[in-house]
Design a protein around this motif. Structure first.
Motif, PDB file in Angstrom:
ATOM      1  N   ALA A 133       0.831  -1.208   0.000  1.00  0.00           N
ATOM      2  CA  ALA A 133       0.000   0.000   0.000  1.00  0.00           C
ATOM      3  C   ALA A 133       0.865   1.257   0.000  1.00  0.00           C
ATOM      4  O   ALA A 133       0.551   2.240  -0.687  1.00  0.00           O
ATOM      5  CB  ALA A 133      -0.939  -0.006   1.203  1.00  0.00           C
ATOM      6  N   ASP A 134       1.956   1.232   0.741  1.00  0.00           N
ATOM      7  CA  ASP A 134       2.856   2.387   0.768  1.00  0.00           C
ATOM      8  C   ASP A 134       3.547   2.553  -0.581  1.00  0.00           C
ATOM      9  O   ASP A 134       3.674   3.675  -1.091  1.00  0.00           O
ATOM     10  CB  ASP A 134       3.898   2.212   1.868  1.00  0.00           C
ATOM     11  N   PHE A 135       3.991   1.455  -1.177  1.00  0.00           N
ATOM     12  CA  PHE A 135       4.647   1.516  -2.485  1.00  0.00           C
ATOM     13  C   PHE A 135       3.671   2.046  -3.537  1.00  0.00           C
ATOM     14  O   PHE A 135       4.027   2.883  -4.376  1.00  0.00           O
ATOM     15  CB  PHE A 135       5.163   0.131  -2.865  1.00  0.00           C
ATOM     16  N   ASP A 136       2.420   1.565  -3.509  1.00  0.00           N
ATOM     17  CA  ASP A 136       1.416   2.047  -4.450  1.00  0.00           C
ATOM     18  C   ASP A 136       1.152   3.534  -4.268  1.00  0.00           C
ATOM     19  O   ASP A 136       0.961   4.282  -5.246  1.00  0.00           O
ATOM     20  CB  ASP A 136       0.113   1.271  -4.283  1.00  0.00           C
TER      21      ASP A 136
ATOM     22  N   SER B 166       5.224  10.775  -3.933  1.00  0.00           N
ATOM     23  CA  SER B 166       5.840  10.955  -2.618  1.00  0.00           C
ATOM     24  C   SER B 166       6.908   9.902  -2.394  1.00  0.00           C
ATOM     25  O   SER B 166       6.940   8.870  -3.073  1.00  0.00           O
ATOM     26  CB  SER B 166       4.774  10.881  -1.527  1.00  0.00           C
ATOM     27  N   PRO B 167       7.813  10.095  -1.441  1.00  0.00           N
ATOM     28  CA  PRO B 167       8.874   9.108  -1.210  1.00  0.00           C
ATOM     29  C   PRO B 167       8.322   7.785  -0.682  1.00  0.00           C
ATOM     30  O   PRO B 167       7.324   7.749   0.034  1.00  0.00           O
ATOM     31  CB  PRO B 167       9.765   9.784  -0.154  1.00  0.00           C
ATOM     32  N   VAL B 168       8.990   6.707  -1.037  1.00  0.00           N
ATOM     33  CA  VAL B 168       8.722   5.406  -0.433  1.00  0.00           C
ATOM     34  C   VAL B 168       9.189   5.452   1.017  1.00  0.00           C
ATOM     35  O   VAL B 168      10.210   6.072   1.344  1.00  0.00           O
ATOM     36  CB  VAL B 168       9.453   4.294  -1.205  1.00  0.00           C
ATOM     37  N   SER B 169       8.439   4.824   1.923  1.00  0.00           N
ATOM     38  CA  SER B 169       8.796   4.813   3.347  1.00  0.00           C
ATOM     39  C   SER B 169       9.851   3.739   3.587  1.00  0.00           C
ATOM     40  O   SER B 169       9.508   2.551   3.724  1.00  0.00           O
ATOM     41  CB  SER B 169       7.561   4.547   4.211  1.00  0.00           C
ATOM     42  N   LEU B 170      11.098   4.145   3.644  1.00  0.00           N
ATOM     43  CA  LEU B 170      12.203   3.183   3.730  1.00  0.00           C
ATOM     44  C   LEU B 170      12.756   3.090   5.140  1.00  0.00           C
ATOM     45  O   LEU B 170      12.882   4.090   5.849  1.00  0.00           O
ATOM     46  CB  LEU B 170      13.330   3.578   2.779  1.00  0.00           C
TER      47      LEU B 170
ATOM     48  N   LEU C 216      10.037  -5.547  -1.790  1.00  0.00           N
ATOM     49  CA  LEU C 216      10.249  -4.175  -1.378  1.00  0.00           C
ATOM     50  C   LEU C 216      11.587  -3.937  -0.672  1.00  0.00           C
ATOM     51  O   LEU C 216      11.731  -3.005   0.119  1.00  0.00           O
ATOM     52  CB  LEU C 216       9.077  -3.685  -0.512  1.00  0.00           C
ATOM     53  N   THR C 217      12.563  -4.802  -0.967  1.00  0.00           N
ATOM     54  CA  THR C 217      13.929  -4.514  -0.558  1.00  0.00           C
ATOM     55  C   THR C 217      14.581  -3.607  -1.598  1.00  0.00           C
ATOM     56  O   THR C 217      14.261  -3.651  -2.781  1.00  0.00           O
ATOM     57  CB  THR C 217      14.759  -5.791  -0.387  1.00  0.00           C
ATOM     58  N   VAL C 218      15.502  -2.775  -1.155  1.00  0.00           N
ATOM     59  CA  VAL C 218      16.229  -1.853  -2.035  1.00  0.00           C
ATOM     60  C   VAL C 218      17.635  -2.403  -2.238  1.00  0.00           C
ATOM     61  O   VAL C 218      18.354  -2.658  -1.264  1.00  0.00           O
ATOM     62  CB  VAL C 218      16.269  -0.437  -1.455  1.00  0.00           C
ATOM     63  N   VAL C 219      18.013  -2.570  -3.509  1.00  0.00           N
ATOM     64  CA  VAL C 219      19.204  -3.328  -3.863  1.00  0.00           C
ATOM     65  C   VAL C 219      20.174  -2.461  -4.651  1.00  0.00           C
ATOM     66  O   VAL C 219      19.778  -1.697  -5.545  1.00  0.00           O
ATOM     67  CB  VAL C 219      18.812  -4.573  -4.706  1.00  0.00           C
ATOM     68  N   ASP C 220      21.464  -2.596  -4.336  1.00  0.00           N
ATOM     69  CA  ASP C 220      22.552  -2.113  -5.176  1.00  0.00           C
ATOM     70  C   ASP C 220      23.198  -3.322  -5.829  1.00  0.00           C
ATOM     71  O   ASP C 220      23.431  -4.347  -5.162  1.00  0.00           O
ATOM     72  CB  ASP C 220      23.624  -1.382  -4.353  1.00  0.00           C
TER      73      ASP C 220
END
Length: 398
Positions: free
Chosen positions: A360-363, A370-374, A391-395
């Motif tokens: 829901a936050d990503f949508d 607006s920014p994603v709540s990370l 919804l993990t953030v990857v490099d």
């Protein structure tokens, strides 16, 4: 009353558990009916489960259990208990409320319920997350506690066992370059991919079970900057897409225009769902789908051999897509839809944050800019031979 219904009613009145034990299949001719009991609910696992190591360090088993009510009235599923091997303690237990979130009559996402009407069937979308360090079981069994309206009785039904494959998931290299890529609708409980069960060519298929929609965050945590309706506003648009392994291109398409971001297109033919795409045969019965590529960017043709790290196209918004992203999944055949989805792992990556607020936050971020709540991971987590979870953030280590 037909004979079958009468026999099941008598069994329920006598408080005989309505289940069919495995021993019933191995009776001698001298006692042909010993251990045989009529059951008002039957079930089967649709596809052989295959565990995968997630970026949380746990083995995850994602699979589907089909249940059919063979009585003429409503049944209510009160509890699922999932066991591994010969364990006495369950791997997972689902109460009626959790079943109602995971069980879909006719397998259609959006009408979840813990109930089945007379002569109806449904599909439970199940996920077992094992404790860290625990090996995956070699087989699963299921106990279903259920209420039958027709018999006015509770019953415990034993299903299984079903085998769990021991095959190792394919190992992939990076599909993209750089940092701040977020795994949208990924494993293991987001519904858009995990529950994308389709009736195709006379059978169920779930090619997208382990699919990820990769998007890119800006330094401010936003998916785009500027006009939401313009593809160029999105940070991921035009990013190079890389071959994740040596292999051969076995299918592709490159003639479709980008969709206008903001909503999924209406009335799209099923043949255009993946937009401009490529399917890469990486061997061992595994095929990688890259979908929604930018018009004019596809560099490969059917029959081309590619090396890991080769650029095969760029991220676009073609096909069934509401904003630019790279849809990537692995499957057991060359058709993007007419296949079974396989788990896979990446050789190496760094996970540095996660959106714990969920889909829901990503949508919301996709709709409003607006920014994603990370929630940052401090220090970042270096993973090897693991699948980044939802919804993990990857490099990527290119």
């Amino acid at each position: 009353m037909d004979p079958l219904t009468r026999m099941m009613r008598l069994a329920a009145i006598a408080a005989v558990p309505l289940f069919l034990p495995a021993a019933a299949f191995a009776q001698s001719s001298a006692t042909p009916h010993q251990g045989v009991t009529l059951t008002g609910l039957i079930g089967k696992v649709l596809f052989t489960p295959q565990p995968v190591l997630g970026s949380d360090g746990r083995q995850h088993i994602v699979y589907e259990l089909q249940l059919s009510n063979v009585t003429g009235e409503r049944v209510v599923m009160k509890r699922f208990t999932l066991y591994g091997d010969d364990d006495k303690e369950p791997l997972a237990t689902l109460d009626e409320a959790e079943i109602a979130r995971r069980f879909s009559p006719a397998g259609r996402r959006g009408n979840e319920s813990a109930e089945l009407g007379g002569y109806q069937y449904g599909v439970a979308f199940l996920h077992i997350a094992l404790p860290q360090g625990r090996a995956a079981p070699q087989r699963l069994t299921h106990k279903v506690d259920v209420w039958f309206d027709q018999f006015k009785a509770d019953a415990a039904i034993q299903l299984g066992p079903t085998a769990v494959t021991t095959a190792a998931p394919p190992v992939l290299g990076p599909p993209l370059r750089g940092e701040n890529y977020i795994a949208g609708d990924g494993c293991c409980d987001s519904t858009r991919h995990v529950r994308a069960l389709l009736p195709l060519n006379g059978a169920f298929r779930l090619a997208q079970r382990f699919a990820i929609d990769w998007e890119k965050l800006g330094g401010d945590g936003r998916l785009f900057a500027g006009d939401r309706k313009q593809v160029a506003s999105y940070h991921i648009y035009g990013q190079p897409i890389l071959a994740v392994s040596d292999g051969t291109i076995v299918d592709m398409r490159a003639d479709l225009a980008d969709q206008v971001p903001g909503a999924l297109p209406d009335g799209l033919p099923i043949g255009e769902a993946d937009g401009n795409f490529a399917v890469l045969d990486i061997g061992g019965g595994a095929f990688v789908l890259y979908a929604h590529m930018q018009p004019g960017s596809v560099r490969v043709r059917t029959g081309d051999r590619v090396r890991r790290g080769d650029v095969i196209g760029a991220v676009g918004n073609t096909g069934n897509s509401s904003e630019p992203h790279l849809h990537l999944h692995v499957m057991d055949g060359p058709s993007p839809l007419l296949a079974n989805g396989l788990p896979y792992v990446f050789e190496a990556a760094t996970v540095k944050a996660v959106d714990l607020a969920g889909t829901a936050d990503f949508d919301r971020a996709a709709e409003t800019g607006s920014p994603v709540s990370l929630t940052p991971l401090v220090p970042p987590l270096a993973i090897k031979l693991a699948l980044p979870l939802d919804l993990t953030v990857v490099d990527w280590a290119n």
